[in-house]
Design a protein around this motif. Structure first.
Motif, mmCIF file in Angstrom:
data_model
loop_
_atom_site.group_PDB
_atom_site.id
_atom_site.type_symbol
_atom_site.label_atom_id
_atom_site.label_comp_id
_atom_site.label_asym_id
_atom_site.label_seq_id
_atom_site.Cartn_x
_atom_site.Cartn_y
_atom_site.Cartn_z
ATOM 1 N N HIS A 78 37.620 45.535 48.669
ATOM 2 C CA HIS A 78 39.080 45.601 48.762
ATOM 3 C C HIS A 78 39.737 44.991 47.524
ATOM 4 O O HIS A 78 40.756 45.504 47.031
ATOM 5 C CB HIS A 78 39.540 44.866 50.019
ATOM 6 C CG HIS A 78 41.022 44.757 50.162
ATOM 7 N ND1 HIS A 78 41.822 45.825 50.522
ATOM 8 C CD2 HIS A 78 41.864 43.706 49.958
ATOM 9 C CE1 HIS A 78 43.088 45.431 50.557
ATOM 10 N NE2 HIS A 78 43.139 44.159 50.217
ATOM 11 N N HIS A 79 39.149 43.900 47.022
ATOM 12 C CA HIS A 79 39.734 43.217 45.868
ATOM 13 C C HIS A 79 39.112 43.645 44.538
ATOM 14 O O HIS A 79 39.525 43.144 43.485
ATOM 15 C CB HIS A 79 39.578 41.702 46.031
ATOM 16 C CG HIS A 79 40.485 41.109 47.064
ATOM 17 N ND1 HIS A 79 41.813 40.852 46.832
ATOM 18 C CD2 HIS A 79 40.246 40.744 48.351
ATOM 19 C CE1 HIS A 79 42.356 40.337 47.927
ATOM 20 N NE2 HIS A 79 41.437 40.253 48.865
ATOM 21 N N GLY A 80 38.122 44.548 44.592
ATOM 22 C CA GLY A 80 37.469 44.978 43.360
ATOM 23 C C GLY A 80 36.687 43.876 42.678
ATOM 24 O O GLY A 80 36.647 43.797 41.442
ATOM 25 N N LEU A 81 36.046 43.017 43.465
ATOM 26 C CA LEU A 81 35.319 41.861 42.939
ATOM 27 C C LEU A 81 33.824 42.114 42.885
ATOM 28 O O LEU A 81 33.267 42.830 43.730
ATOM 29 C CB LEU A 81 35.572 40.631 43.825
ATOM 30 C CG LEU A 81 37.008 40.133 43.932
ATOM 31 C CD1 LEU A 81 37.075 38.999 44.936
ATOM 32 C CD2 LEU A 81 37.527 39.695 42.571
ATOM 33 N N ASP A 82 33.165 41.494 41.931
ATOM 34 C CA ASP A 82 31.707 41.512 41.849
ATOM 35 C C ASP A 82 31.204 40.122 42.225
ATOM 36 O O ASP A 82 30.781 39.330 41.377
ATOM 37 C CB ASP A 82 31.251 41.899 40.433
ATOM 38 C CG ASP A 82 29.725 42.036 40.344
ATOM 39 O OD1 ASP A 82 29.090 42.175 41.406
ATOM 40 O OD2 ASP A 82 29.198 41.964 39.221
ATOM 41 N N LYS A 83 31.312 39.797 43.504
ATOM 42 C CA LYS A 83 30.890 38.493 44.009
ATOM 43 C C LYS A 83 29.969 38.671 45.209
ATOM 44 O O LYS A 83 30.005 39.703 45.897
ATOM 45 C CB LYS A 83 32.108 37.652 44.433
ATOM 46 C CG LYS A 83 32.913 37.070 43.287
ATOM 47 C CD LYS A 83 34.072 36.250 43.824
ATOM 48 C CE LYS A 83 34.795 35.500 42.711
ATOM 49 N NZ LYS A 83 33.988 34.387 42.172
ATOM 50 N N ARG A 84 29.161 37.638 45.455
ATOM 51 C CA ARG A 84 28.257 37.644 46.594
ATOM 52 C C ARG A 84 28.222 36.247 47.191
ATOM 53 O O ARG A 84 28.640 35.283 46.553
ATOM 54 C CB ARG A 84 26.855 38.099 46.175
ATOM 55 C CG ARG A 84 26.831 39.533 45.656
ATOM 56 C CD ARG A 84 25.525 39.866 44.954
ATOM 57 N NE ARG A 84 25.526 41.216 44.414
ATOM 58 C CZ ARG A 84 26.090 41.572 43.264
ATOM 59 N NH1 ARG A 84 26.711 40.664 42.526
ATOM 60 N NH2 ARG A 84 26.034 42.821 42.850
#
Length: 296
Positions: A78-84
């Motif tokens: 949804h936020h266009g993030l590359d996080k885990r």
């Protein structure tokens, strides 16, 4: 840094089920209530998505199929993030018991990751993401007592002036929700669109235990009992122990017993123990939806 969020179990004070639609869903008219049994979800940054349980629990996936991981991925997309993140779950809600423990985990994960990463996701966006994850997930965010429409995902808070007490008896063997709905279709070929009775709204507004007992309804109870007839014995034991009303939770197999006061709930719990039920819990309601309990 880690964030821990607590999310409650849900019960259905009213669960009216309509005929199966072409898309496979059943229209529902339901009133949810959040009760004082909880899962705690702790999240922290990680190189890969992972999910862990603080204690082994059968039936909870520990891979990408876990709904908490799906919630995290939905939020990052949804936020266009590359996080885990690493997701650690402490289970206090019965698994596969009709109390939406998985939905609580998903809601808690959405809130926890939003706070961990400072995303400030709008409430309406969190609710939309929750609805994509499952019908019960939006309510796990909202908590309290609320009406659910659509297939349960559209949540409208209700006025509830009561302090309710429930005795909860889980069962070790879960019950498949799809199988219960299939049995509903078999038993109720002439099902019609359900509606919530006004007396239920009135009982909540007035805090009227006897009025609530009369208004309780679960259209999935008969199908669940058809598949698991032994649950009828548990429901009967609740009445013998002094409960005001007995009810199956959602698609089961958890059994619920409405009591007038906390003292009455403790008496009913003791009676159920005496009748051979080893796992008996007491839960007050309504309680808050998913909320932060700690930052570390």
């Amino acid at each position: 840094m880690s964030v821990t969020v607590r999310a409650p179990a849900k019960i259905n004070l009213f669960l009216g089920v309509g005929p199966r639609r072409a898309d496979g869903f059943h229209p529902l008219a339901t009133v949810y209530q959040a009760v004082g049994l909880y899962d705690d979800v702790t999240v922290a940054d990680a190189e890969e998505w992972s999910v862990e349980l603080t204690e082994p629990v059968a039936g909870v996936p520990l891979d990408a199929d876990n709904i908490a991981v799906k919630a995290g991925r939905a939020l990052t997309a949804h936020h266009g993030l590359d996080k885990r993140a690493r997701i650690v779950i402490h289970k206090g809600i019965p698994v596969a018991g009709g109390m939406a423990g998985g939905s609580a985990d998903a809601a808690a994960t959405l809130v926890a990751l939003d706070r961990l990463w400072g995303l400030r996701t709008a409430d309406e966006d969190l609710l939309a993401l929750a609805a994509e994850l499952g019908s019960d997930v939006p309510f796990a965010l909202v908590g309290g007592t609320a009406e659910g429409s659509g297939h349960g995902e559209i949540v409208t808070p209700l006025v509830d002036r009561g302090q309710w007490w429930w005795v909860v008896v889980p069962h070790g063997e879960g019950l498949s929700t799809p199988k219960v709905y299939a049995e509903f279709d078999r038993l109720s070929p002439a099902a019609t669109q359900p509606s919530i009775p006004e007396r239920l709204y009135g009982a909540l507004r007035d805090g009227d235990t006897d009025g609530l007992a009369i208004a309780l309804r679960n259209d999935l109870e008969d199908p669940a009992l058809s598949l698991r007839p032994e649950l009828e014995t548990t429901l009967e034991h609740g009445y013998r122990a002094g409960a005001t009303m007995a009810l199956l939770s959602g698609s089961g197999p958890t059994c619920l017993f409405l009591c007038g006061t906390g003292d009455e709930a403790r008496e009913v719990a003791a009676g159920l123990h005496a009748l051979g039920h080893d796992e008996v819990r007491i839960a007050a309601a309504p309680v808050a939806g998913a909320h932060v309990v700690s930052y570390a």
